[in-house]
Design a protein around this motif. Structure first.
Motif, PDB file in Angstrom:
ATOM      1  N   GLN A   1     -65.630 -55.083  11.457  1.00  0.00           N
ATOM      2  CA  GLN A   1     -67.089 -54.896  12.084  1.00  0.00           C
ATOM      3  C   GLN A   1     -67.924 -54.116  11.223  1.00  0.00           C
ATOM      4  OE1 GLN A   1     -63.919 -54.217  13.486  1.00  0.00           O
ATOM      5  NE2 GLN A   1     -64.144 -54.004  15.548  1.00  0.00           N
TER       6      GLN A   1
ATOM      7  N   PRO B   1     -71.247 -54.895   6.532  1.00  0.00           N
ATOM      8  CA  PRO B   1     -72.401 -55.679   6.938  1.00  0.00           C
ATOM      9  C   PRO B   1     -72.828 -56.785   6.454  1.00  0.00           C
ATOM     10  CG  PRO B   1     -72.740 -53.801   5.705  1.00  0.00           C
ATOM     11  CD  PRO B   1     -71.303 -54.047   5.785  1.00  0.00           C
TER      12      PRO B   1
ATOM     13  N   PRO C   1     -71.652 -60.206   6.098  1.00  0.00           N
ATOM     14  CA  PRO C   1     -71.808 -61.298   6.748  1.00  0.00           C
ATOM     15  C   PRO C   1     -72.859 -61.359   7.737  1.00  0.00           C
ATOM     16  CG  PRO C   1     -69.858 -60.522   7.364  1.00  0.00           C
ATOM     17  CD  PRO C   1     -70.257 -59.729   6.223  1.00  0.00           C
ATOM     18  N   TRP C   2     -72.701 -60.030   8.773  1.00  0.00           N
ATOM     19  CA  TRP C   2     -73.793 -59.949   9.984  1.00  0.00           C
ATOM     20  C   TRP C   2     -75.261 -59.830   9.451  1.00  0.00           C
ATOM     21  CZ3 TRP C   2     -71.015 -61.862  13.265  1.00  0.00           C
ATOM     22  CH2 TRP C   2     -69.586 -61.754  13.379  1.00  0.00           C
ATOM     23  N   PHE C   3     -75.226 -59.367   8.407  1.00  0.00           N
ATOM     24  CA  PHE C   3     -76.563 -58.902   7.892  1.00  0.00           C
ATOM     25  C   PHE C   3     -77.537 -60.274   7.454  1.00  0.00           C
ATOM     26  CE2 PHE C   3     -79.959 -58.025   4.739  1.00  0.00           C
ATOM     27  CZ  PHE C   3     -80.796 -57.207   5.621  1.00  0.00           C
TER      28      PHE C   3
ATOM     29  N   ILE D   1     -76.312 -63.421   8.582  1.00  0.00           N
ATOM     30  CA  ILE D   1     -76.782 -64.288   9.891  1.00  0.00           C
ATOM     31  C   ILE D   1     -77.675 -63.544  10.838  1.00  0.00           C
ATOM     32  CG2 ILE D   1     -75.584 -64.534  12.329  1.00  0.00           C
ATOM     33  CD1 ILE D   1     -73.042 -64.271  10.973  1.00  0.00           C
ATOM     34  N   LEU D   2     -78.246 -62.435  10.673  1.00  0.00           N
ATOM     35  CA  LEU D   2     -79.393 -61.815  11.152  1.00  0.00           C
ATOM     36  C   LEU D   2     -80.502 -62.429  10.676  1.00  0.00           C
ATOM     37  CD1 LEU D   2     -80.297 -59.703  13.287  1.00  0.00           C
ATOM     38  CD2 LEU D   2     -80.574 -58.118  11.379  1.00  0.00           C
TER      39      LEU D   2
ATOM     40  N   SER E   1     -81.177 -66.171  11.172  1.00  0.00           N
ATOM     41  CA  SER E   1     -81.625 -66.346  12.591  1.00  0.00           C
ATOM     42  C   SER E   1     -83.116 -65.756  12.744  1.00  0.00           C
ATOM     43  CB  SER E   1     -80.769 -65.770  13.477  1.00  0.00           C
ATOM     44  OG  SER E   1     -80.859 -64.139  13.465  1.00  0.00           O
TER      45      SER E   1
END
Length: 55
Positions: free
Chosen positions: A3, A6, A8-10, A12-13, A16
């Protein structure tokens, strides 16, 4: 702990938000209503004075 990574999540953010700010507004703004609003009578309405009954 994955978690805290950062990367892959950044991505994706950002993707989006790119979709929200580019694709969706153009689709919403290009929407055409099947029935336009009918114009009301353009004559000015003459306002009658309204007297308070207790004054």
């Amino acid at each position: 702990m994955p978690q805290l990574n950062p990367a892959p999540w950044f991505a994706i953010l950002m993707f989006s938000w790119l979709v929200f700010l580019t694709i969706i507004p153009t689709k919403v703004l290009n929407h055409v209503y099947p029935n336009g609003p009918t114009p009301l009578n353009m004559d000015k309405h003459k306002a009658q004075p309204w007297y308070w009954p207790w004054q």
